[in-house]
Design a protein around this motif. Structure first.
Motif, PDB file in Angstrom:
ATOM      1  N   ASN A 212       0.820  -1.210   0.000  1.00 48.07           N
ATOM      2  CA  ASN A 212       0.000   0.000   0.000  1.00 48.07           C
ATOM      3  C   ASN A 212       0.856   1.263   0.000  1.00 48.07           C
ATOM      4  O   ASN A 212       1.566   1.549   0.952  1.00 48.07           O
ATOM      5  CB  ASN A 212      -0.939  -0.016   1.214  1.00 48.07           C
ATOM      6  N   LEU A 213       0.791   1.985  -1.115  1.00 53.78           N
ATOM      7  CA  LEU A 213       1.547   3.246  -1.243  1.00 53.78           C
ATOM      8  C   LEU A 213       0.598   4.432  -1.268  1.00 53.78           C
ATOM      9  O   LEU A 213       1.027   5.566  -1.169  1.00 53.78           O
ATOM     10  CB  LEU A 213       2.333   3.272  -2.568  1.00 53.78           C
ATOM     11  N   GLY A 214      -0.705   4.152  -1.459  1.00 47.10           N
ATOM     12  CA  GLY A 214      -1.616   5.272  -1.743  1.00 47.10           C
ATOM     13  C   GLY A 214      -2.819   5.369  -0.821  1.00 47.10           C
ATOM     14  O   GLY A 214      -3.822   5.964  -1.182  1.00 47.10           O
ATOM     15  N   GLY A 215      -2.748   4.760   0.366  1.00 47.30           N
ATOM     16  CA  GLY A 215      -3.849   4.902   1.323  1.00 47.30           C
ATOM     17  C   GLY A 215      -5.031   3.993   1.014  1.00 47.30           C
ATOM     18  O   GLY A 215      -4.957   3.101   0.163  1.00 47.30           O
ATOM     19  N   ASP A 216      -6.137   4.261   1.726  1.00 50.43           N
ATOM     20  CA  ASP A 216      -7.290   3.359   1.652  1.00 50.43           C
ATOM     21  C   ASP A 216      -7.898   3.264   0.262  1.00 50.43           C
ATOM     22  O   ASP A 216      -8.331   2.196  -0.164  1.00 50.43           O
ATOM     23  CB  ASP A 216      -8.374   3.822   2.630  1.00 50.43           C
ATOM     24  N   ALA A 217      -7.943   4.392  -0.455  1.00 52.97           N
ATOM     25  CA  ALA A 217      -8.573   4.361  -1.782  1.00 52.97           C
ATOM     26  C   ALA A 217      -7.794   3.417  -2.700  1.00 52.97           C
ATOM     27  O   ALA A 217      -8.375   2.646  -3.468  1.00 52.97           O
ATOM     28  CB  ALA A 217      -8.637   5.747  -2.386  1.00 52.97           C
ATOM     29  N   VAL A 249       8.322   2.397   4.310  1.00 52.68           N
ATOM     30  CA  VAL A 249       9.456   2.059   3.432  1.00 52.68           C
ATOM     31  C   VAL A 249       9.657   3.185   2.421  1.00 52.68           C
ATOM     32  O   VAL A 249      10.783   3.637   2.177  1.00 52.68           O
ATOM     33  CB  VAL A 249       9.193   0.705   2.713  1.00 52.68           C
ATOM     34  N   VAL A 250       8.538   3.672   1.855  1.00 57.10           N
ATOM     35  CA  VAL A 250       8.636   4.762   0.878  1.00 57.10           C
ATOM     36  C   VAL A 250       9.241   6.002   1.539  1.00 57.10           C
ATOM     37  O   VAL A 250      10.136   6.650   0.983  1.00 57.10           O
ATOM     38  CB  VAL A 250       7.235   5.089   0.295  1.00 57.10           C
ATOM     39  N   MET A 262      15.963   5.528  -6.802  1.00 55.45           N
ATOM     40  CA  MET A 262      14.809   5.179  -5.970  1.00 55.45           C
ATOM     41  C   MET A 262      13.912   4.090  -6.563  1.00 55.45           C
ATOM     42  O   MET A 262      13.433   3.216  -5.845  1.00 55.45           O
ATOM     43  CB  MET A 262      13.974   6.434  -5.699  1.00 55.45           C
ATOM     44  N   GLY A 263      13.701   4.124  -7.903  1.00 57.47           N
ATOM     45  CA  GLY A 263      12.798   3.151  -8.529  1.00 57.47           C
ATOM     46  C   GLY A 263      13.277   1.729  -8.314  1.00 57.47           C
ATOM     47  O   GLY A 263      12.512   0.846  -7.882  1.00 57.47           O
ATOM     48  N   VAL A 264      14.559   1.509  -8.592  1.00 59.40           N
ATOM     49  CA  VAL A 264      15.113   0.152  -8.446  1.00 59.40           C
ATOM     50  C   VAL A 264      15.130  -0.258  -6.974  1.00 59.40           C
ATOM     51  O   VAL A 264      14.777  -1.389  -6.618  1.00 59.40           O
ATOM     52  CB  VAL A 264      16.537   0.078  -9.054  1.00 59.40           C
ATOM     53  N   VAL A 265      15.470   0.684  -6.099  1.00 52.10           N
ATOM     54  CA  VAL A 265      15.512   0.353  -4.669  1.00 52.10           C
ATOM     55  C   VAL A 265      14.109  -0.021  -4.173  1.00 52.10           C
ATOM     56  O   VAL A 265      13.932  -1.000  -3.448  1.00 52.10           O
ATOM     57  CB  VAL A 265      16.119   1.518  -3.843  1.00 52.10           C
ATOM     58  N   LEU A 266      13.098   0.735  -4.604  1.00 54.75           N
ATOM     59  CA  LEU A 266      11.726   0.414  -4.169  1.00 54.75           C
ATOM     60  C   LEU A 266      11.356  -1.012  -4.589  1.00 54.75           C
ATOM     61  O   LEU A 266      10.809  -1.788  -3.804  1.00 54.75           O
ATOM     62  CB  LEU A 266      10.728   1.418  -4.769  1.00 54.75           C
ATOM     63  N   ILE A 342      -7.643   3.139 -11.446  1.00 57.49           N
ATOM     64  CA  ILE A 342      -6.634   3.216 -10.379  1.00 57.49           C
ATOM     65  C   ILE A 342      -5.490   4.135 -10.818  1.00 57.49           C
ATOM     66  O   ILE A 342      -4.794   3.821 -11.775  1.00 57.49           O
ATOM     67  CB  ILE A 342      -6.104   1.806 -10.031  1.00 57.49           C
ATOM     68  N   PRO A 343      -5.322   5.251 -10.138  1.00 59.21           N
ATOM     69  CA  PRO A 343      -4.234   6.153 -10.539  1.00 59.21           C
ATOM     70  C   PRO A 343      -2.881   5.523 -10.234  1.00 59.21           C
ATOM     71  O   PRO A 343      -2.801   4.563  -9.468  1.00 59.21           O
ATOM     72  CB  PRO A 343      -4.450   7.387  -9.655  1.00 59.21           C
ATOM     73  N   GLU A 344      -1.820   6.034 -10.874  1.00 61.98           N
ATOM     74  CA  GLU A 344      -0.466   5.565 -10.541  1.00 61.98           C
ATOM     75  C   GLU A 344      -0.153   6.047  -9.131  1.00 61.98           C
ATOM     76  O   GLU A 344      -0.096   7.242  -8.886  1.00 61.98           O
ATOM     77  CB  GLU A 344       0.554   6.180 -11.508  1.00 61.98           C
ATOM     78  N   TYR A 345      -0.003   5.120  -8.209  1.00 57.33           N
ATOM     79  CA  TYR A 345       0.349   5.525  -6.847  1.00 57.33           C
ATOM     80  C   TYR A 345       1.813   5.240  -6.634  1.00 57.33           C
ATOM     81  O   TYR A 345       2.177   4.200  -6.107  1.00 57.33           O
ATOM     82  CB  TYR A 345      -0.426   4.708  -5.827  1.00 57.33           C
ATOM     83  N   CYS A 346       2.666   6.056  -7.096  1.00 57.04           N
ATOM     84  CA  CYS A 346       4.054   5.767  -6.793  1.00 57.04           C
ATOM     85  C   CYS A 346       4.660   6.976  -6.121  1.00 57.04           C
ATOM     86  O   CYS A 346       4.781   8.049  -6.705  1.00 57.04           O
ATOM     87  CB  CYS A 346       4.830   5.382  -8.034  1.00 57.04           C
ATOM     88  N   GLY A 347       5.005   6.771  -4.855  1.00 58.56           N
ATOM     89  CA  GLY A 347       5.542   7.872  -4.059  1.00 58.56           C
ATOM     90  C   GLY A 347       6.980   8.200  -4.406  1.00 58.56           C
ATOM     91  O   GLY A 347       7.533   9.179  -3.940  1.00 58.56           O
ATOM     92  N   VAL A 348       7.628   7.369  -5.220  1.00 60.03           N
ATOM     93  CA  VAL A 348       9.064   7.568  -5.444  1.00 60.03           C
ATOM     94  C   VAL A 348       9.388   7.664  -6.930  1.00 60.03           C
ATOM     95  O   VAL A 348      10.276   7.006  -7.432  1.00 60.03           O
ATOM     96  CB  VAL A 348       9.903   6.439  -4.805  1.00 60.03           C
ATOM     97  N   ILE A 349       8.627   8.500  -7.632  1.00 58.10           N
ATOM     98  CA  ILE A 349       8.931   8.647  -9.058  1.00 58.10           C
ATOM     99  C   ILE A 349      10.130   9.590  -9.200  1.00 58.10           C
ATOM    100  O   ILE A 349      10.075  10.755  -8.802  1.00 58.10           O
ATOM    101  CB  ILE A 349       7.707   9.166  -9.834  1.00 58.10           C
ATOM    102  N   SER A 350      11.206   9.059  -9.748  1.00 51.44           N
ATOM    103  CA  SER A 350      12.431   9.865  -9.854  1.00 51.44           C
ATOM    104  C   SER A 350      12.327  10.817 -11.042  1.00 51.44           C
ATOM    105  O   SER A 350      11.613  10.540 -12.007  1.00 51.44           O
ATOM    106  CB  SER A 350      13.631   8.958 -10.097  1.00 51.44           C
ATOM    107  N   ASN A 351      13.077  11.917 -10.980  1.00 50.60           N
ATOM    108  CA  ASN A 351      13.126  12.833 -12.121  1.00 50.60           C
ATOM    109  C   ASN A 351      13.906  12.198 -13.261  1.00 50.60           C
ATOM    110  O   ASN A 351      13.514  12.225 -14.406  1.00 50.60           O
ATOM    111  CB  ASN A 351      13.819  14.144 -11.747  1.00 50.60           C
TER     112      ASN A 351
END
Ligand SMILES: Nc1ncnc2c1ncn2[C@@H]1O[C@H](COP(=O)(O)OP(=O)(O)OP(=O)(O)O)[C@@H](O)[C@H]1O
Length: 484
Positions: A212-217, A249-250, A262-266, A342-351
């Motif tokens: 879970n990266l994006g909460g209850d929704a 973790v995020v 960050m992407g690979v580490v996640l 379902i939206p993209e819930y990724c808290g660690v999108i790198s630039n």
């Protein structure tokens, strides 16, 4: 009502003992699913096929059987047959005529017969007599033995006559539990849904693991899609839905890890946690929806670095699939509409994510990371029987069960897909029923008149409850579920 179920050829090619074992698995899967709705269901295993019968001939029950046979792994195809007794060849023809008349209009055809028992005619006599009769008494375009447009299949077994009326293609694959269990990492996107479907179809009891990266929704969305997959394709067997609270973790990654890594580490953290969840459940393989080159973490180099954090086998059913093909499959199996909401819930999108991660650099970044967090989140994971998803939703949403309970400012909102609504429209004693398919609710519910309360309706009451939960989670207080 009778169906003849042809077992998938890959099963039939196995040694006798494996074939028998798999055939029995298919028999028991079908029995499990069919008996849940119809106590009269009988599922009889013969050597190369399974015969399914019921005494409940209603249209609703027939549709239910068709759906089950089309969506249960291990079936090549199934034949729907009209069953009766007969006196002689002419009687067979007289019975066949009304069954095939409309089907044959304007088409070339041939009759293929199988016969078993003592009769004063051969199967070729039967083919000729019935074929000739149908040719004369229908608007068929003629008999054609090679490549006809329609093949009429007739079986005679002792005094019984079986006229095949429809053929339904099956899923193929192996019967459920024919292969070992797997743990599928479900993000709710197109890819993980399709890869889960593929392992189900191949006979693996497929459990779901969600970070879970994006909460209850986010969790409600992933539960809906997992429940849908299980219910449609593998409900003969119980599976687990595991939800791991991954926000700590995020947060740790965001604080300690260099942006480009960050992407690979996640993904490496997900594999570490999934390995522990799988160990806890006694499961030997993980499944992901990764495909070479699809996103930056899915280059061969990065996948190999993701792989290296675990000794557990990682299956990637889509590894060389093209995105459009994956989306087409998602649409065919019914998961696309869910994934779209379902939206993209990724808290660690790198630039500038790295596409060629370097092992030493990744390890140096991870050295700053508090690894005890992985154990903590796995310990905190919620492991539930997937059937609980329906029960849990039941507790959290209020139901309206009868028309008499509907208040003046309440409107029934039918959330089934357009096809389902057209097949069996909901008509409630003069009350207004609005229609908004479930996949539009996320974006369009807010456009409805918010002075009214909406009673969501679907066939079985599970999706409507989960959708109601989702809307309540988004802040709408004017939602209930209608269960007539
Ligand atoms: N939040 C999550 N929970 C569980 N598994 C996840 C999660 N996010 C990603 N995964 C797993 O990692 C795979 C790759 O995810 P990623 O987000 O990199 O790619 P994707 O192409 O968007 O995948 P998908 O379409 O399945 O979301 C997913 O297919 C899924 O198996």
């Amino acid at each position: 009502m009778k169906f003849i179920v042809k077992i998938f050829p890959e099963v039939m090619m196995k040694s006798k003992s494996v074939r028998q074992r798999f055939s029995k698995m298919l028999q028991s899967s079908l029995r499990n699913i069919l008996r849940r709705e119809d106590e009269h269901a009988r599922v009889i295993l013969e050597w190369d096929k399974i015969v399914v019968r019921t005494t409940d001939d209603s249209d609703k029950n027939r549709e239910f059987y068709r759906e089950v046979l089309k969506n249960t792994p291990g079936i090549a195809h199934s034949l729907e047959v009209h069953e009766s007794t007969f006196t002689d060849l002419d009687d067979i023809f007289q019975q066949a005529l009304p069954v095939y008349k409309d089907l044959l209009a304007g088409k070339t055809f041939c009759v293929r017969a199988k016969r078993n028992g003592k009769h004063d005619f051969t199967s070729i006599d039967l083919e000729r007599y019935v074929g000739g009769g149908l040719n004369q008494h229908t608007d068929a375009a003629g008999v054609k033995l090679r490549k006809p447009q329609e093949t009429i299949k007739i079986e005679v077994e002792h005094e019984k006559l079986y006229l095949v009326t429809e053929r339904h293609e099956g899923l193929g694959g192996f019967p459920m539990a024919g292969q070992e269990d797997v743990l599928s990492l479900m993000s709710g996107g197109f890819d993980s849904a399709v890869s889960s479907y593929l392992t189900i179809k191949r006979g693996s009891r497929t459990h779901f693991c969600f970070f879970n990266l994006g909460g209850d929704a986010h969790e409600i969305g992933v539960k809906q899609i997992s429940y849908f997959l299980w219910n449609k394709y593998s409900s003969s067997h119980k599976v687990k839905f595991v939800s791991v609270p991954f926000d700590p973790v995020v947060a740790e990654i965001l604080e300690k890890v260099d942006n480009s890594q960050m992407g690979v580490v996640l993904k490496r953290m997900m594999m570490r946690a999934a390995t522990k969840v799988a160990e806890r459940l006694g499961i030997e393989a993980l499944v992901t929806g990764e495909a070479v080159g699809q996103v930056s973490s899915q280059t061969i180099r990065n996948l190999s670095l993701i792989d290296s954090v675990t000794d557990t086998l990682i299956l990637r059913p889509l590894i060389v699939a093209d995105k459009q093909d994956i989306i087409d499959t998602a649409r065919k199996i019914g998961t696309a509409e869910f994934s779209e909401t379902i939206p993209e819930y990724c808290g660690v999108i790198s630039n500038k994510p790295t596409v060629k991660a370097v092992k030493e650099k990744i390890e140096a970044e991870e050295a700053k990371f508090d690894m005890s967090l992985i154990d903590q989140v796995v310990m905190a994971a919620n492991v539930m029987d997937i059937r609980q998803i329906a029960e849990e939703a039941q507790e959290q949403v209020s139901d309206v069960e009868a028309v008499t309970e509907i208040a003046a400012n309440e409107v029934i909102l039918d959330i089934r897909s357009i096809d389902e609504v057209e097949d069996s429209p909901l008509d409630v004693d003069g009350l207004e029923v609005q229609h908004m398919p479930f996949f539009k609710l996320g974006n369009q519910f807010g456009e409805l008149d918010q002075d009214k309360t909406y009673l969501l309706y679907c066939d079985r009451g599970v999706m409507s409850k989960l959708q109601a939960l989702y809307l309540i989670e988004k802040g709408y207080g004017n939602v209930k579920v209608y269960r007539p």
